[in-house]
Design a protein around this motif. Structure first.
Motif, short mmCIF file in Angstrom:
data_model
loop_
_atom_site.label_atom_id
_atom_site.label_comp_id
_atom_site.label_asym_id
_atom_site.label_seq_id
_atom_site.Cartn_x
_atom_site.Cartn_y
_atom_site.Cartn_z
N VAL A 92 0.85 -1.20 0.00
CA VAL A 92 0.00 0.00 0.00
C VAL A 92 0.88 1.25 0.00
O VAL A 92 0.64 2.19 -0.78
N GLN A 93 1.88 1.29 0.87
CA GLN A 93 2.80 2.43 0.88
C GLN A 93 3.36 2.68 -0.52
O GLN A 93 3.40 3.82 -1.00
N GLY A 94 3.81 1.62 -1.18
CA GLY A 94 4.41 1.77 -2.49
C GLY A 94 3.44 2.34 -3.51
O GLY A 94 3.82 3.19 -4.33
N ALA A 95 2.20 1.87 -3.48
CA ALA A 95 1.21 2.37 -4.42
C ALA A 95 0.91 3.85 -4.18
O ALA A 95 0.73 4.63 -5.12
N VAL A 96 0.87 4.26 -2.91
CA VAL A 96 0.65 5.67 -2.59
C VAL A 96 1.81 6.52 -3.10
O VAL A 96 1.62 7.57 -3.72
N ILE A 97 3.03 6.06 -2.89
CA ILE A 97 4.21 6.83 -3.30
C ILE A 97 4.33 6.89 -4.82
O ILE A 97 4.75 7.91 -5.38
N ARG A 98 3.94 5.84 -5.50
CA ARG A 98 3.96 5.90 -6.97
C ARG A 98 3.03 6.99 -7.48
O ARG A 98 3.29 7.62 -8.51
N ALA A 99 1.95 7.24 -6.75
CA ALA A 99 1.00 8.27 -7.17
C ALA A 99 1.45 9.67 -6.75
O ALA A 99 1.28 10.63 -7.51
N LEU A 100 2.03 9.80 -5.57
CA LEU A 100 2.36 11.12 -5.03
C LEU A 100 3.81 11.53 -5.28
O LEU A 100 4.14 12.72 -5.23
N GLY A 101 4.68 10.55 -5.51
CA GLY A 101 6.11 10.85 -5.64
C GLY A 101 6.80 10.75 -4.30
O GLY A 101 6.30 11.26 -3.29
N GLY A 102 7.94 10.08 -4.28
CA GLY A 102 8.66 9.86 -3.02
C GLY A 102 9.67 10.95 -2.73
O GLY A 102 9.58 12.06 -3.24
N GLY A 103 10.63 10.59 -1.90
CA GLY A 103 11.68 11.54 -1.54
C GLY A 103 11.95 11.62 -0.06
O GLY A 103 12.91 12.27 0.36
N ALA A 104 11.10 10.96 0.77
CA ALA A 104 11.30 11.03 2.22
C ALA A 104 10.98 9.67 2.84
O ALA A 104 10.20 8.88 2.29
N TRP A 105 11.59 9.44 3.99
CA TRP A 105 11.39 8.20 4.74
C TRP A 105 11.34 8.52 6.23
O TRP A 105 11.92 9.51 6.67
N LYS A 106 10.69 7.64 6.97
CA LYS A 106 10.73 7.78 8.43
C LYS A 106 11.08 6.44 9.06
O LYS A 106 10.66 5.37 8.60
N MET A 107 11.88 6.51 10.11
CA MET A 107 12.15 5.37 10.95
C MET A 107 10.91 5.08 11.79
O MET A 107 10.29 6.00 12.33
N ALA A 108 10.53 3.82 11.87
CA ALA A 108 9.32 3.49 12.61
C ALA A 108 9.46 2.11 13.23
O ALA A 108 10.22 1.26 12.74
N LEU A 109 8.70 1.90 14.30
CA LEU A 109 8.64 0.60 14.96
C LEU A 109 7.21 0.09 14.87
O LEU A 109 6.28 0.75 15.38
N LEU A 110 7.01 -1.04 14.23
CA LEU A 110 5.68 -1.63 14.14
C LEU A 110 5.28 -2.15 15.50
O LEU A 110 6.01 -2.93 16.12
N ALA A 111 4.11 -1.69 15.97
CA ALA A 111 3.60 -2.07 17.29
C ALA A 111 4.60 -1.72 18.39
O ALA A 111 4.63 -2.32 19.45
N GLY A 112 5.45 -0.71 18.13
CA GLY A 112 6.37 -0.23 19.14
C GLY A 112 7.61 -1.07 19.36
O GLY A 112 8.37 -0.81 20.28
N ARG A 113 7.84 -2.09 18.46
CA ARG A 113 8.98 -2.97 18.74
C ARG A 113 9.77 -3.39 17.52
O ARG A 113 10.99 -3.57 17.62
N ASP A 114 9.13 -3.61 16.36
CA ASP A 114 9.81 -4.19 15.21
C ASP A 114 10.23 -3.11 14.22
O ASP A 114 9.40 -2.31 13.78
N ARG A 115 11.52 -3.09 13.86
CA ARG A 115 12.04 -2.07 12.96
C ARG A 115 11.35 -2.15 11.60
O ARG A 115 11.30 -3.19 10.95
N ASN A 116 10.81 -1.01 11.18
CA ASN A 116 10.19 -0.87 9.88
C ASN A 116 10.41 0.56 9.40
O ASN A 116 11.12 1.34 10.05
N ALA A 117 9.81 0.92 8.29
CA ALA A 117 10.00 2.26 7.73
C ALA A 117 8.73 2.71 7.04
O ALA A 117 7.94 1.88 6.56
N GLY A 118 8.57 4.01 6.97
CA GLY A 118 7.48 4.61 6.22
C GLY A 118 8.03 5.35 5.03
O GLY A 118 8.87 6.25 5.19
#
Length: 246
Positions: A40-66
């Motif tokens: 879903v993230q990828g489909a949104v970025i293909r429409a809006l254009g990327g260029g930024a990322w955020k460090m995130a923890l899924l459910a407060g524990r698992d390393r992921n990214a936005g």
């Protein structure tokens, strides 16, 4: 990823909110796993254009990214569009890449790719009407609820490692805000950046020169509560934003 889940349909629903439609009660059905949320993230970025990322923890524990749209990155002092009543703000540090960074990047290569580290705000306002009721995977699909990044000044001495707390001062509507500050070192940010290089490439969104990477809240999230302005400072480095009212 479940065959019953359509990431393109979920992305269309989120994109409608990005473009002014009312916020969603949720994604129906919700993403069944992280791969689906990333699709879903990828489909949104293909429409809006990327260029930024955020460090995130899924459910407060698992390393992921936005993966975030580049159009949501603005300079300090900007007047931002009206935000929902439950919007929050975080004070962060933002890495600005001065070079492309390929999958498999070592810590040394990731460090060399950082051109600047800036003081920044992240606005948090998901496209989902009640983030308290949203599942972690729904929020992940929605870029972890990010609603924009405000880039401030370069932090002096960032190459020294940014160990410990920065001593951030924060004001909302010119009133000082007392809030705890988390400590995070440059080494931790570099470790994330090395991981992100591989993740971003696997998503078809490889890290490029000029990309902005925010590294997690040092203060917040704090409710804006209708504030019309925000201002933060670390020594001579400052970041500020103004908020248009509905």
């Amino acid at each position: 990823m479940s065959a019953a889940f359509d990431p393109e349909a979920a992305a269309r629903a989120l994109l409608a909110v990005h473009r002014g439609a009312p916020r969603l009660p949720g994604l129906t059905p919700p993403p069944p796993d992280p791969d689906a949320a990333y699709a879903v993230q990828g489909a949104v970025i293909r429409a809006l254009g990327g260029g930024a990322w955020k460090m995130a923890l899924l459910a407060g524990r698992d390393r992921n990214a936005g993966a975030l749209p580049g159009q949501g990155v603005v300079r300090s002092g900007a007047l931002l569009r009206p935000l929902p009543a439950d919007a929050c703000i975080e004070v962060e540090t933002a890495l600005i890449l001065g070079a492309d960074l390929a999958a498999g990047a070592t810590a040394a290569a990731a460090t060399d790719a950082i051109a600047e580290v800036r003081l920044a705000f992240e606005l948090v306002a998901p496209r989902l009407a009640d983030r308290r009721m949203a599942s972690p995977l729904e929020l992940m699909a929605d870029g972890f609820g990010s609603a924009g990044i405000v880039l401030g000044d370069v932090l002096p001495g960032w190459r020294d490692g940014m160990t410990g707390r920065l001593g951030i001062e924060l004001w909302l509507d010119d009133q000082p805000v007392a809030a705890p500050e988390a400590a995070a070192s440059l080494a931790e940010a570099v470790d994330f950046l090395s991981w992100l290089a591989g993740h971003a490439a696997a998503q078809g969104l490889p890290l490029r020169r000029g990309n902005v990477v925010i590294t997690g809240a040092r203060i917040g999230p704090l409710p804006l509560d209708g504030a019309r302005s925000a201002h933060a400072r670390v020594g001579p480095a400052e970041v500020s934003a103004r908020f248009a009212q509905p």
